[in-house]
Design a protein around this motif. Sequence first.
Motif, short mmCIF file in Angstrom:
data_model
loop_
_atom_site.label_atom_id
_atom_site.label_comp_id
_atom_site.label_asym_id
_atom_site.label_seq_id
_atom_site.Cartn_x
_atom_site.Cartn_y
_atom_site.Cartn_z
N GLU A 170 0.82 -1.15 0.05
CA GLU A 170 -0.06 -0.08 -0.01
C GLU A 170 1.00 1.36 -0.05
O GLU A 170 0.42 2.32 -0.31
N ASN A 171 2.10 1.12 0.53
CA ASN A 171 2.94 2.32 0.48
C ASN A 171 4.31 1.69 -0.08
O ASN A 171 5.04 1.11 0.62
N ALA A 172 4.69 2.07 -1.38
CA ALA A 172 5.87 1.69 -1.90
C ALA A 172 7.14 2.24 -1.17
O ALA A 172 8.24 1.43 -1.21
N GLN A 173 6.92 3.09 -0.26
CA GLN A 173 8.09 3.68 0.49
C GLN A 173 8.49 2.80 1.67
O GLN A 173 9.69 2.79 2.23
N LEU A 174 7.72 1.99 2.09
CA LEU A 174 7.87 1.03 3.22
C LEU A 174 8.88 -0.30 2.84
O LEU A 174 9.22 -0.96 3.64
N VAL A 175 8.85 -0.70 1.44
CA VAL A 175 9.08 -1.89 1.05
C VAL A 175 10.81 -2.23 1.55
O VAL A 175 11.09 -3.23 1.90
N ASN A 176 11.82 -1.04 1.42
CA ASN A 176 13.25 -1.18 1.80
C ASN A 176 13.13 -1.43 3.41
O ASN A 176 13.89 -2.46 3.91
N LEU A 177 12.04 -0.89 4.12
CA LEU A 177 12.17 -1.19 5.45
C LEU A 177 11.76 -2.39 5.80
O LEU A 177 12.35 -3.20 6.77
N GLN A 178 10.81 -2.83 5.17
CA GLN A 178 10.24 -4.41 5.51
C GLN A 178 11.17 -5.32 4.96
O GLN A 178 11.19 -6.37 5.86
N ILE A 179 12.01 -5.22 4.04
CA ILE A 179 13.17 -6.16 3.81
C ILE A 179 14.34 -6.21 4.74
O ILE A 179 14.78 -7.03 5.33
N PHE A 180 14.84 -4.85 5.01
CA PHE A 180 15.91 -4.49 5.60
C PHE A 180 15.64 -4.80 7.14
O PHE A 180 16.75 -5.41 7.69
N LEU A 181 14.85 -4.20 7.74
CA LEU A 181 14.77 -4.34 9.26
C LEU A 181 13.69 -5.28 9.81
O LEU A 181 13.61 -5.62 10.97
N ARG A 182 12.39 -5.59 8.93
CA ARG A 182 11.49 -6.23 9.40
C ARG A 182 11.37 -7.77 9.08
O ARG A 182 10.48 -8.59 9.38
#
Length: 443
Positions: A170-182
């Motif tokens: 829903e928010n493409a800006q979060l994808v990097n966070l989801q992979i790297f930290l989550r």
Amino acid sequence: MDFWIKAAQLLLSLAILVTVHEFGHYLAARAFKIRVEKFYLFFDPWFSLLKKKIGDTEWGIGWLPLGGYVKIAGMIDESMDKDQMALPPKEDEFRSKPAWQRLIVMVAGVVVNVIVGFFIYTMVVSAWGDDALENDALKYGIAVNKNFAELNLGFEDGDIITAVDGEKVENAQLVNLQIFLRGYREIEVKKPSGEKKIIVLDEDINDWMWANDAVMAFNPRMPTIVDSVMQNRDAFKKGLTKGDSIVSINGVATPFFHDLQAQLAKQEGDSTLATVGLYRNGEYLDLDVYTDKNKTIGFLPQFPEWLKTTHTDYTFGESISRGFDRAGWTMYDYAAQLPLIFTERGATSVGGFGAIGNLFPPTWDWRIFWTNTAFISLVLAIMNILPIPALDGGHIVFLLYEMITGKEAPQKVLEYAQLIGFILLITIFLYANGNDAYKAIFQ
């Protein structure tokens, strides 16, 4: 003027958060009838700016804006008041109370910071709504980090990431966070052809991303339009100007910004000449520009009008859920980053007041101010709970030891731990702010 506006926002934010943190300790202490001798915003070595005694407590404002404190009677803290501790315990002192009460007093400051962070995030969402970069705004899809692309996992420029671990993006800006930290590892992508593909990442991909400068694995793919040029750089001297559309580097076509970055990265040496091909008012021009040691020429790109976020307003009830979700992930993400500090690259990225101040914009914006204040509140909660002597977490460790063993830690041990913790914190403080000074002068 920009500096003073940022400084004022930082000072106000810290003043609010330090006050509520210490007020948490104060309320818990008073609830158990523990005497609080001082309550200070900022530190007051040698003298204070303001002070007034009300009852048993001296309320004041110090001149050194590095935090604040409450001096709780009968407690070994940063005051190192050994004279008081040498006297027989009094009924209204911290050391005379049961361990569980003392534990609540020490935890209270952190709890208040968490509550304040969650509350502010909820109110920010309620007042201003939220913004998300939806996939529909990615006109040309994503650009894959050049280092990340070398893994040949199946990601290509122009892809659209449609889902992560089965959740719709829903928010493409979060994808990097989801992979790297989550820890999200199953990535569904839609190819320019329309084909969908599932790519499963290695469990330790985040370690590789950190070590290989690929934390931002994906970015929106966009043409290179100059927004502003740094005045101390060769590009400014050679006439690069806002609105220029850069289309090539050294004769190699760079239709998108990440293509330009990839070509500049191939420059040899710290300062080399690159031929920048661009269009200005429909006319093609070549500019010979020197790069710097970071392989950049000194400009900021302009984000196209079509690459814009979608705004959504929420009811107050919806804001509670959104605000709590945002606050919860903020704490999780920050805690997940802490181990990176102990890497070589992480150590150089540690910042002090300068780094925190740069979170705030050069113009006053209440939405950004309160968002940053919520973030800092949660960061303070996490930092204070760390098991470091002189922090709340250090006191909590000794209290838990007492509750488990039934024995109090010796007073000398507490005094030495407090001293060691204080020296450690001062060292970290000087290192972090030294990093800020170094970057300001040399980078």
